[in-house]
Design a protein around this motif. Structure first.
Motif, PDB file in Angstrom:
ATOM      1  N   ARG A  27       0.797  -1.227   0.000  1.00  0.00           N
ATOM      2  CA  ARG A  27       0.000   0.000   0.000  1.00  0.00           C
ATOM      3  C   ARG A  27       0.832   1.281   0.000  1.00  0.00           C
ATOM      4  O   ARG A  27       0.268   2.377   0.135  1.00  0.00           O
ATOM      5  N   THR A  29       2.862   4.183  -1.879  1.00  0.00           N
ATOM      6  CA  THR A  29       2.646   4.790  -3.194  1.00  0.00           C
ATOM      7  C   THR A  29       3.858   5.610  -3.597  1.00  0.00           C
ATOM      8  O   THR A  29       4.378   6.388  -2.789  1.00  0.00           O
ATOM      9  N   ARG A  99      -0.213  -7.648  -6.545  1.00  0.00           N
ATOM     10  CA  ARG A  99      -0.862  -6.930  -7.656  1.00  0.00           C
ATOM     11  C   ARG A  99      -0.821  -5.425  -7.417  1.00  0.00           C
ATOM     12  O   ARG A  99      -0.590  -4.648  -8.362  1.00  0.00           O
ATOM     13  N   ARG A 100      -1.028  -5.008  -6.172  1.00  0.00           N
ATOM     14  CA  ARG A 100      -0.980  -3.577  -5.877  1.00  0.00           C
ATOM     15  C   ARG A 100       0.406  -3.001  -6.152  1.00  0.00           C
ATOM     16  O   ARG A 100       0.541  -1.897  -6.705  1.00  0.00           O
ATOM     17  N   ARG A 103       0.971  -2.679  -9.905  1.00  0.00           N
ATOM     18  CA  ARG A 103       0.193  -1.602 -10.518  1.00  0.00           C
ATOM     19  C   ARG A 103       0.695  -0.228 -10.077  1.00  0.00           C
ATOM     20  O   ARG A 103       0.927   0.654 -10.911  1.00  0.00           O
ATOM     21  N   ARG A 104       0.866  -0.046  -8.778  1.00  0.00           N
ATOM     22  CA  ARG A 104       1.226   1.279  -8.268  1.00  0.00           C
ATOM     23  C   ARG A 104       2.634   1.699  -8.669  1.00  0.00           C
ATOM     24  O   ARG A 104       2.890   2.883  -8.884  1.00  0.00           O
TER      25      ARG A 104
END
Length: 397
Positions: A27, A29, A99-100, A103-104
């Protein structure tokens, strides 16, 4: 994997490490949207071995996401202050967190080191997957064989794998690695380059290199052997000094008690006590092993008198420190075999033999001769430039 993830998250919650929890859940970023190469190194040794590769990829103007498994490796990587790079704890290997991250962070390729082959990361990478210094023990191969379909799916995604020994390469092939993906045999740790910083004047004044030996990364059960050997060696080499660097500094209090119980004097790095007059210097810190290699004419590589498989011979060899080790060298079997064939290291099994080895290596000339043979024996079949050409070719394909 879910159970392991739950335990890791529980520990982070207990420590109130919110940043660590976010990293483990994927999580965090980035500040900017860029395509990145995701490079993963398990801990300090693997990360340090990849430093030259990291520097060269940054020089190619690539953006890197570097992940690690341990807090000490995180501190090491963040301490480098690398440009175009972010260093963080690796996400747990479940589909959602992986996956996060993909993608991020705009992951377009994945490079992983040694034995850290995480299925979710490899299977979800939309681009080349590179394994460097791949190591697959008989035990690990047997574990993968219990899930043959998963093993084949994972290894079919690998576009380039350079194993650190021929046996590991054969095991990877047997589990499904495509022949076209099999690269040259090399151990990435052989490309280790000593950090630029050196021991300060106070340390250099306290330790004369020919009269100093290092016990590097000792585990529980080895400290008493090392200290007994040192006490014995002092009978013929009264000026001899030992730097004892435990693998886990949290054991330092117990080790200090053991030192005193054997009638030896002690100074501790963490307490900033002066080592000048001490027979044993307890180097109970992390990230400073290169300082101790630089000070020691002889290095006993620990983890080799236990069932831990021994630690790297490449780092002491890079500093020109003569190598002494125990019988358990499974983690670097090929490297120690070359050292044995070249008579470039001394193998010991107990305190008496360790004391004899340290006593016999009583001059800079003897230490340098053994260290020179070790550097020659540990040379790789391929060089860093060739490896970088292979990596670049796959990343740019």
């Amino acid at each position: 994997m879910t159970l392991l993830a739950a335990r890791e998250l529980a520990l982070r919650v207990w420590a109130r490490d919110m940043c660590g929890i976010k990293a483990r859940l994927g999580r965090l970023t980035p500040d900017a949207e860029d395509e990145r190469v995701w490079l993963h190194a398990a801990s300090n040794g693997e990360l340090a071995s990849a430093r030259q590769l990291i520097d060269r990829m940054i020089a190619q103007e690539r953006h890197l996401l570097i992940t690690v498994n341990t807090d000490s490796a995180l501190a090491l990587g963040q301490g480098w202050a690398l440009s175009n790079s972010t260093v963080m704890l690796a996400p747990i290997d479940l589909c959602g967190p992986t996956r996060r991250v993909m993608r991020r962070w705009g992951v377009r390729a994945h490079i992983t080191l040694e034995s850290d082959l995480w299925p979710c990361r490899i299977l979800q990478t939309q681009g080349p997957v590179i394994v460097l210094g791949g190591r697959l023990t008989a035990r690990s191969a047997k574990g993968w064989q219990r899930f043959p379909e998963l093993a084949q799916k994972v290894l079919e995604k690998v576009t380039y794998l350079s194993a650190q020994d021929a046996t590991s390469a054969d095991r990877f092939s047997g589990l499904g690695l495509p022949a076209a993906a099999r690269g040259p045999v090399l151990d990435l740790k052989a490309f280790y380059t000593p950090p630029r910083d050196r021991p300060g004047a106070a340390l250099q004044g306290a330790f004369k290199r020919p009269e100093t030996w290092l016990a590097a990364s000792t585990h529980e059960g080895e400290d008493e052997t090392v200290l007994t050997a040192h006490r014995s060696a002092l009978q013929s080499r009264a000026d001899l000094k030992l730097i004892l660097a435990p693998r886990h500094p949290r054991r330092a209090d117990d080790i200090e008690t053991l030192i005193h119980s054997l009638g030896l004097t002690c100074a501790r790095r963490s307490k900033a006590t002066d080592p000048a007059g001490a027979q044993v210097y307890l180097a109970d810190t992390l990230g400073e092993m290169h300082l101790w290699y630089a000070l020691a004419g002889v290095t006993f590589i620990a983890g080799s008198l236990t069932d831990r498989g021994g630690h790297t011979p490449y780092e002491p060899a890079a500093f020109g420190s003569a190598i002494v080790h125990g019988p358990d060298t499974a983690n670097f079997r090929a490297a120690y075999s070359r050292l044995t064939e070249a008579r470039a290291a001394i193998r010991v099994t107990n305190a008496d033999e360790l004391a004899r080895a340290v006593t016999d290596l009583d001059s800079a000339g003897k230490q340098d001769a053994l260290a020179t043979r070790a550097r020659s024996a540990l040379q790789q079949q391929t060089d860093l430039d060739s490896l970088m050409r292979d990596i670049t070719g796959h990343l740019d394909a």
